[in-house]
Design a protein around this motif. Structure first.
Motif, PDB file in Angstrom:
ATOM      1  N   ILE A  42       0.823  -1.207   0.000  1.00 48.94           N
ATOM      2  CA  ILE A  42       0.000   0.000   0.000  1.00 48.94           C
ATOM      3  C   ILE A  42       0.859   1.259   0.000  1.00 48.94           C
ATOM      4  N   PRO A  43       0.334   2.365  -0.565  1.00 54.50           N
ATOM      5  CA  PRO A  43       1.022   3.655  -0.420  1.00 54.50           C
ATOM      6  C   PRO A  43       0.802   4.175   0.997  1.00 54.50           C
ATOM      7  N   CYS A  44       1.814   4.837   1.543  1.00 53.21           N
ATOM      8  CA  CYS A  44       1.704   5.320   2.911  1.00 53.21           C
ATOM      9  C   CYS A  44       2.746   6.407   3.175  1.00 53.21           C
ATOM     10  N   LYS A  45       2.702   6.939   4.362  1.00 49.65           N
ATOM     11  CA  LYS A  45       3.710   7.869   4.862  1.00 49.65           C
ATOM     12  C   LYS A  45       4.067   7.391   6.253  1.00 49.65           C
ATOM     13  N   ILE A  46       5.340   7.167   6.519  1.00 42.63           N
ATOM     14  CA  ILE A  46       5.810   6.659   7.802  1.00 42.63           C
ATOM     15  C   ILE A  46       6.601   7.756   8.500  1.00 42.63           C
ATOM     16  N   GLU A  47       6.293   7.942   9.775  1.00 42.46           N
ATOM     17  CA  GLU A  47       7.023   8.904  10.594  1.00 42.46           C
ATOM     18  C   GLU A  47       7.379   8.244  11.913  1.00 42.46           C
ATOM     19  N   PRO A  48       8.602   8.417  12.396  1.00 40.37           N
ATOM     20  CA  PRO A  48       8.960   7.845  13.703  1.00 40.37           C
ATOM     21  C   PRO A  48       8.270   8.615  14.823  1.00 40.37           C
ATOM     22  N   LEU A  49       7.931   7.900  15.886  1.00 36.66           N
ATOM     23  CA  LEU A  49       7.383   8.529  17.085  1.00 36.66           C
ATOM     24  C   LEU A  49       8.531   8.861  18.022  1.00 36.66           C
ATOM     25  N   LYS A  50       8.447   9.965  18.663  1.00 31.27           N
ATOM     26  CA  LYS A  50       9.461  10.328  19.655  1.00 31.27           C
ATOM     27  C   LYS A  50       9.288   9.446  20.877  1.00 31.27           C
TER      28      LYS A  50
END
Length: 149
Positions: free
Chosen positions: A40-48
């Protein structure tokens, strides 16, 4: 127009695996398997990390009650798919196909596997679902097909 806008925001891909239960014909024991479902298309961001110790990366290290090293890595994923906690994510790639999260200390640096710990819809100002926000956590046992933690 909308498709190009979404692809500019969700410019990464991830592989989705669903949990399937199988029963052994000989022993009757139920086992869990993870089966590839879709990319799937997505956007991943790390959590602090939620620690007050001044860490600014997305990892926390815990030596639990059994003195076992445990690396906790949490991510936030934005996508157009509602997620179940019975799904897993792996194979996170950039728009040009580069691996983003791998197990660098393992032979052949396999993709890191993540469990879904939460999923909810994010609404636009008109009350329609804009996208889904999914919280992911690194699976403790990276190479065992039957462990979820």
């Amino acid at each position: 127009m909308l498709g190009s806008y979404i692809s500019s925001i969700m410019n990464m891909t991830a592989d989705v695996y669903t949990q399937k239960n199988k029963q052994s014909e000989t022993s009757g024991v139920l086992t869990r398997e993870w089966v590839y479902e879709d990319t799937i298309p997505c956007k991943i961001e790390p959590l602090k990390a939620s620690s007050g110790a001044g860490r600014f990366d997305n990892k926390s290290f815990d030596v639990g009650k059994h003195n076992v090293y445990d690396e906790k890595l949490q991510l936030k994923m934005k996508c157009l798919t509602a997620f179940s906690k019975r799904w897993r994510i792996s194979g996170i790639r950039t728009s040009d196909g580069q691996k983003v999260y791998t197990e660098i200390d393992k032979y052949d640096t396999p993709d890191t596997i993540f469990d879904v710990t939460a999923s909810h819809a994010v609404l636009d100002p008109f009350g329609k679902v804009s996208y889904y926000e999914v919280t992911l956590q690194r699976v403790h046992v990276q190479n065992d097909n039957t462990e979820s933690k």
